[in-house]
Design a protein around this motif. Structure first.
Motif, PDB file in Angstrom:
ATOM      1  N   ASP A   1     -21.133  -8.867 -27.180  1.00 56.28           N
ATOM      2  CA  ASP A   1     -21.088  -9.858 -28.249  1.00 56.28           C
ATOM      3  C   ASP A   1     -22.332  -9.859 -29.125  1.00 56.28           C
ATOM      4  N   ASP A   2     -23.188  -8.839 -28.976  1.00 57.15           N
ATOM      5  CA  ASP A   2     -24.374  -8.690 -29.820  1.00 57.15           C
ATOM      6  C   ASP A   2     -24.052  -7.648 -30.883  1.00 57.15           C
ATOM      7  N   PHE A   3     -23.733  -8.105 -32.073  1.00 59.18           N
ATOM      8  CA  PHE A   3     -23.317  -7.212 -33.153  1.00 59.18           C
ATOM      9  C   PHE A   3     -24.455  -6.828 -34.080  1.00 59.18           C
ATOM     10  N   LYS A   4     -25.665  -7.172 -33.741  1.00 59.53           N
ATOM     11  CA  LYS A   4     -26.833  -6.860 -34.582  1.00 59.53           C
ATOM     12  C   LYS A   4     -27.412  -5.489 -34.282  1.00 59.53           C
ATOM     13  N   GLY A   5     -27.134  -4.950 -33.114  1.00 58.30           N
ATOM     14  CA  GLY A   5     -27.634  -3.625 -32.751  1.00 58.30           C
ATOM     15  C   GLY A   5     -26.500  -2.827 -32.144  1.00 58.30           C
ATOM     16  N   PHE A   6     -26.447  -1.549 -32.429  1.00 59.56           N
ATOM     17  CA  PHE A   6     -25.363  -0.704 -31.929  1.00 59.56           C
ATOM     18  C   PHE A   6     -25.968   0.624 -31.535  1.00 59.56           C
ATOM     19  N   LYS A   7     -25.874   0.954 -30.252  1.00 63.26           N
ATOM     20  CA  LYS A   7     -26.453   2.213 -29.787  1.00 63.26           C
ATOM     21  C   LYS A   7     -25.758   2.682 -28.529  1.00 63.26           C
ATOM     22  N   VAL A   8     -26.008   3.944 -28.226  1.00 62.91           N
ATOM     23  CA  VAL A   8     -25.623   4.528 -26.950  1.00 62.91           C
ATOM     24  C   VAL A   8     -26.908   4.650 -26.149  1.00 62.91           C
ATOM     25  N   ARG A   9     -26.887   4.155 -24.913  1.00 64.01           N
ATOM     26  CA  ARG A   9     -28.061   4.252 -24.056  1.00 64.01           C
ATOM     27  C   ARG A   9     -27.730   5.130 -22.867  1.00 64.01           C
ATOM     28  N   VAL A  10     -28.561   6.146 -22.661  1.00 66.60           N
ATOM     29  CA  VAL A  10     -28.401   7.057 -21.535  1.00 66.60           C
ATOM     30  C   VAL A  10     -29.318   6.573 -20.417  1.00 66.60           C
ATOM     31  N   ASP A  11     -28.745   6.315 -19.249  1.00 62.52           N
ATOM     32  CA  ASP A  11     -29.519   5.778 -18.138  1.00 62.52           C
ATOM     33  C   ASP A  11     -30.147   6.850 -17.255  1.00 62.52           C
ATOM     34  N   ASP A  12     -29.567   8.033 -17.225  1.00 62.36           N
ATOM     35  CA  ASP A  12     -30.017   9.098 -16.320  1.00 62.36           C
ATOM     36  C   ASP A  12     -31.088   9.961 -16.978  1.00 62.36           C
ATOM     37  N   PRO A  13     -32.319   9.966 -16.444  1.00 59.60           N
ATOM     38  CA  PRO A  13     -33.371  10.804 -17.037  1.00 59.60           C
ATOM     39  C   PRO A  13     -33.073  12.297 -16.923  1.00 59.60           C
ATOM     40  N   GLY A  14     -32.160  12.673 -16.050  1.00 56.97           N
ATOM     41  CA  GLY A  14     -31.787  14.082 -15.913  1.00 56.97           C
ATOM     42  C   GLY A  14     -30.602  14.487 -16.765  1.00 56.97           C
ATOM     43  N   ALA A  15     -30.092  13.569 -17.569  1.00 52.95           N
ATOM     44  CA  ALA A  15     -28.914  13.855 -18.387  1.00 52.95           C
ATOM     45  C   ALA A  15     -29.241  14.847 -19.496  1.00 52.95           C
ATOM     46  N   SER A  16     -28.260  15.625 -19.855  1.00 48.88           N
ATOM     47  CA  SER A  16     -28.382  16.547 -20.981  1.00 48.88           C
ATOM     48  C   SER A  16     -27.439  16.092 -22.087  1.00 48.88           C
ATOM     49  N   THR A  17     -27.616  16.624 -23.269  1.00 48.37           N
ATOM     50  CA  THR A  17     -26.713  16.297 -24.365  1.00 48.37           C
ATOM     51  C   THR A  17     -25.278  16.636 -23.982  1.00 48.37           C
ATOM     52  N   GLY A  18     -25.105  17.759 -23.303  1.00 47.26           N
ATOM     53  CA  GLY A  18     -23.764  18.163 -22.874  1.00 47.26           C
ATOM     54  C   GLY A  18     -23.129  17.187 -21.907  1.00 47.26           C
ATOM     55  N   SER A  19     -23.907  16.692 -20.953  1.00 47.05           N
ATOM     56  CA  SER A  19     -23.351  15.748 -19.981  1.00 47.05           C
ATOM     57  C   SER A  19     -23.028  14.410 -20.639  1.00 47.05           C
ATOM     58  N   VAL A  20     -23.839  14.001 -21.596  1.00 47.88           N
ATOM     59  CA  VAL A  20     -23.564  12.760 -22.328  1.00 47.88           C
ATOM     60  C   VAL A  20     -22.312  12.934 -23.185  1.00 47.88           C
ATOM     61  N   ALA A  21     -22.197  14.060 -23.867  1.00 42.65           N
ATOM     62  CA  ALA A  21     -21.008  14.324 -24.673  1.00 42.65           C
ATOM     63  C   ALA A  21     -19.755  14.311 -23.810  1.00 42.65           C
ATOM     64  N   LYS A  22     -19.852  14.875 -22.617  1.00 41.60           N
ATOM     65  CA  LYS A  22     -18.712  14.889 -21.697  1.00 41.60           C
ATOM     66  C   LYS A  22     -18.343  13.470 -21.274  1.00 41.60           C
ATOM     67  N   ALA A  23     -19.337  12.649 -20.957  1.00 40.94           N
ATOM     68  CA  ALA A  23     -19.084  11.265 -20.554  1.00 40.94           C
ATOM     69  C   ALA A  23     -18.453  10.460 -21.689  1.00 40.94           C
ATOM     70  N   LEU A  24     -18.850  10.745 -22.919  1.00 37.33           N
ATOM     71  CA  LEU A  24     -18.348  10.000 -24.079  1.00 37.33           C
ATOM     72  C   LEU A  24     -17.023  10.534 -24.612  1.00 37.33           C
ATOM     73  N   ASN A  25     -16.517  11.615 -24.037  1.00 38.44           N
ATOM     74  CA  ASN A  25     -15.276  12.228 -24.512  1.00 38.44           C
ATOM     75  C   ASN A  25     -14.160  11.187 -24.588  1.00 38.44           C
TER      76      ASN A  25
END
Length: 108
Positions: free
Chosen positions: A17-41
């Motif tokens: 319900d917070d419409f003032k900010g919009f972002k994707v937050r990655v929690d895993d410090p070992g994540a890669s762009t590929g793994s994030v893209a896969k999760a967001l598929n």
């Protein structure tokens, strides 16, 4: 509003319900762009500049599960603002979101 990609690769909507900010937050410090893209598929695609382009219908579906009363109307207002700011892809309707990485993330 935060689209969280957990260390387990799950996606959840926080601060729905917070419409003032919009972002994707990655929690895993070992994540890669590929793994994030896969999760967001199915919800978003990650572009070469490091932004996520979030599908409006998928966001609305996710928000309907956790958002409070009036969530859809507020989402419409946020998307209208994003459109005026140039953060909506005119061809697809996807909404641009900044990706926030942990300090030690690989991002490769």
């Amino acid at each position: 509003m935060i689209i969280s990609v957990t260390a387990a690769g799950r996606v959840k909507l926080l601060d729905a319900d917070d419409f003032k900010g919009f972002k994707v937050r990655v929690d895993d410090p070992g994540a890669s762009t590929g793994s994030v893209a896969k999760a967001l598929n199915g919800l978003a695609r990650v572009d070469e500049s490091g932004h996520a382009w979030v599908d409006e219908a998928a966001l609305r579906k996710l928000g309907a599960q956790v958002g409070g009363p009036g969530w859809q109307d507020s989402a419409t207002g946020m998307i209208a603002y994003a459109k005026r700011a140039g953060w909506v892809d005119e061809a697809t309707g996807a909404i641009r979101a900044h990706i926030e990485w942990p300090e030690t993330a690989r991002k490769d």
